[in-house]
Motif scaffolding. Sequence first.
Motif, mmCIF file in Angstrom:
data_model
loop_
_atom_site.group_PDB
_atom_site.id
_atom_site.type_symbol
_atom_site.label_atom_id
_atom_site.label_comp_id
_atom_site.label_asym_id
_atom_site.label_seq_id
_atom_site.Cartn_x
_atom_site.Cartn_y
_atom_site.Cartn_z
ATOM 1 N N GLY A 1 51.505 -135.376 -82.277
ATOM 2 C CA GLY A 1 50.907 -136.513 -82.946
ATOM 3 C C GLY A 1 50.695 -137.694 -82.021
ATOM 4 O O GLY A 1 49.687 -138.412 -82.130
ATOM 5 N N LEU A 2 51.612 -137.898 -81.076
ATOM 6 C CA LEU A 2 51.466 -139.001 -80.127
ATOM 7 C C LEU A 2 50.326 -138.769 -79.145
ATOM 8 O O LEU A 2 49.714 -139.727 -78.655
ATOM 9 C CB LEU A 2 52.769 -139.199 -79.353
ATOM 10 N N LEU A 3 50.008 -137.504 -78.870
ATOM 11 C CA LEU A 3 48.934 -137.210 -77.913
ATOM 12 C C LEU A 3 47.544 -137.335 -78.531
ATOM 13 O O LEU A 3 46.550 -137.364 -77.807
ATOM 14 C CB LEU A 3 49.120 -135.795 -77.350
ATOM 15 N N GLY A 4 47.474 -137.388 -79.846
ATOM 16 C CA GLY A 4 46.165 -137.534 -80.488
ATOM 17 C C GLY A 4 45.299 -136.309 -80.261
ATOM 18 O O GLY A 4 45.692 -135.177 -80.561
ATOM 19 N N THR A 5 44.102 -136.505 -79.675
ATOM 20 C CA THR A 5 43.176 -135.393 -79.455
ATOM 21 C C THR A 5 43.309 -134.778 -78.069
ATOM 22 O O THR A 5 42.740 -133.717 -77.805
ATOM 23 C CB THR A 5 41.730 -135.862 -79.654
ATOM 24 N N ALA A 6 44.042 -135.437 -77.180
ATOM 25 C CA ALA A 6 44.163 -134.940 -75.793
ATOM 26 C C ALA A 6 45.362 -134.004 -75.667
ATOM 27 O O ALA A 6 46.340 -134.287 -74.967
ATOM 28 C CB ALA A 6 44.287 -136.106 -74.830
ATOM 29 N N ILE A 7 45.308 -132.867 -76.354
ATOM 30 C CA ILE A 7 46.428 -131.938 -76.389
ATOM 31 C C ILE A 7 46.117 -130.728 -75.522
ATOM 32 O O ILE A 7 45.133 -130.023 -75.760
ATOM 33 C CB ILE A 7 46.703 -131.480 -77.834
ATOM 34 N N PRO A 8 46.941 -130.454 -74.505
ATOM 35 C CA PRO A 8 46.708 -129.255 -73.688
ATOM 36 C C PRO A 8 46.877 -127.980 -74.509
ATOM 37 O O PRO A 8 47.658 -127.941 -75.474
ATOM 38 C CB PRO A 8 47.775 -129.346 -72.602
ATOM 39 N N ALA A 9 46.192 -126.919 -74.108
ATOM 40 C CA ALA A 9 46.384 -125.611 -74.742
ATOM 41 C C ALA A 9 47.631 -124.928 -74.200
ATOM 42 O O ALA A 9 48.212 -124.067 -74.866
ATOM 43 C CB ALA A 9 45.161 -124.735 -74.495
ATOM 44 N N ARG A 10 48.062 -125.307 -73.001
ATOM 45 C CA ARG A 10 49.162 -124.637 -72.300
ATOM 46 C C ARG A 10 50.377 -125.558 -72.231
ATOM 47 O O ARG A 10 50.252 -126.731 -71.853
ATOM 48 C CB ARG A 10 48.696 -124.245 -70.900
ATOM 49 N N TRP A 11 51.562 -125.013 -72.560
ATOM 50 C CA TRP A 11 52.781 -125.820 -72.596
ATOM 51 C C TRP A 11 53.942 -125.092 -71.931
ATOM 52 O O TRP A 11 54.020 -123.859 -71.955
ATOM 53 C CB TRP A 11 53.175 -126.129 -74.046
ATOM 54 N N ARG A 12 54.851 -125.893 -71.381
ATOM 55 C CA ARG A 12 56.146 -125.416 -70.940
ATOM 56 C C ARG A 12 57.202 -126.295 -71.620
ATOM 57 O O ARG A 12 57.180 -127.517 -71.469
ATOM 58 C CB ARG A 12 56.292 -125.493 -69.411
ATOM 59 N N THR A 13 58.086 -125.668 -72.370
ATOM 60 C CA THR A 13 59.222 -126.374 -72.961
ATOM 61 C C THR A 13 60.454 -126.025 -72.127
ATOM 62 O O THR A 13 60.576 -124.914 -71.603
ATOM 63 C CB THR A 13 59.434 -125.971 -74.427
ATOM 64 N N VAL A 14 61.375 -126.985 -72.002
ATOM 65 C CA VAL A 14 62.541 -126.792 -71.130
ATOM 66 C C VAL A 14 63.785 -127.287 -71.861
ATOM 67 O O VAL A 14 63.805 -128.414 -72.383
ATOM 68 C CB VAL A 14 62.386 -127.565 -69.800
ATOM 69 N N GLY A 15 64.817 -126.448 -71.900
ATOM 70 C CA GLY A 15 66.039 -126.844 -72.580
ATOM 71 C C GLY A 15 67.247 -126.068 -72.098
ATOM 72 O O GLY A 15 67.126 -125.099 -71.337
ATOM 73 N N ASP A 16 68.430 -126.489 -72.578
ATOM 74 C CA ASP A 16 69.681 -125.849 -72.146
ATOM 75 C C ASP A 16 70.479 -125.250 -73.293
ATOM 76 O O ASP A 16 71.567 -124.730 -73.075
ATOM 77 C CB ASP A 16 70.555 -126.852 -71.378
ATOM 78 N N SER A 17 69.956 -125.314 -74.518
ATOM 79 C CA SER A 17 70.702 -124.774 -75.662
ATOM 80 C C SER A 17 69.785 -123.928 -76.532
ATOM 81 O O SER A 17 68.551 -123.990 -76.412
ATOM 82 C CB SER A 17 71.321 -125.901 -76.495
#
Length: 294
Positions: free
Chosen positions: A210-226
């Motif tokens: 929602g914060l990115l509005g219309t400029a949303i990439p199609a490709r994502w990397r999420t990073v976490g430790d749990s």
Amino acid sequence: MTSPELTGLLLDVDGPVASPVSRTVRPAIIGDLLTLAAAGWPVIFNTGRSDAFIRSEVMAPMLAAGIPEGVVFHAICEKGGVWFSFDQSGAGELNVDESLALPREFGAGIRDLVAEKYSDHMFFDETKYAMVSVEQHIEVENTDYLAEQAGFDADALALMRSFGMGVCRLAHHAPDSDDNIDFRIDPTIISTDIESVRLGKDLGAERALGLLGTAIPARWRTVGDSRTDYAMADYLHEHGYDVAHVDVRPADGVPDKPYPVLTEGQLTNDDAGAAFLAGCVQSLQAVSEEPAGS
């Protein structure tokens, strides 16, 4: 509308970005995040931490290093209950979802509980708006803290029951008088968060888009430790994005997922986070150095 040429980064903070020992962020990670953001990659922090922590341990060193003009970072704090953005001029407006906040009287009860029984091992986090959290003192051995955490969590559960709050902790479920469970106790390796069940890394991912509005990439990397951090990638996958999750503590168990799960060999926590981000920068530089038309 999606932007296929960019990669979005949705980052848990404790573990992959900030050291769970020192609770600080190494300069190399700050530098790589600035490089990636300057190249147009959306960089969004999705954390259970408070906005105060992000301001002091992430935003402040970025400002000191120099945030390029036009670059905006977003911070989803308290697992989606609080959020703000920042750029070279500092932090913007702080947003708090009051509908997800715990009763103030309950928070005061937890503060008193810590002061009376657990202050040698943990402290009450005064910077939270939506959640109620306690955290291990840095000078305390983690094994000693974890031994005390079990007792604290049991006392917190009893206090919640006295407030008539339906609550779950791991496999334990204690509904309220209407047979509802509206809150959870979520223990981590250095803290315990007490929160609405509506909070979570999936809500953080929703707010991030929602914060990115219309400029949303199609490709994502999420990073976490749990294991709960996988909810970021779950949400993005379910909404049609090309996502892979980077697990910086895979020894806790890697669940079976319909998207790739990446690791950094034997590295863990911010060592793994630093290696992943350095690899992203190297890939970016390799692309920029390719001859035109190749």
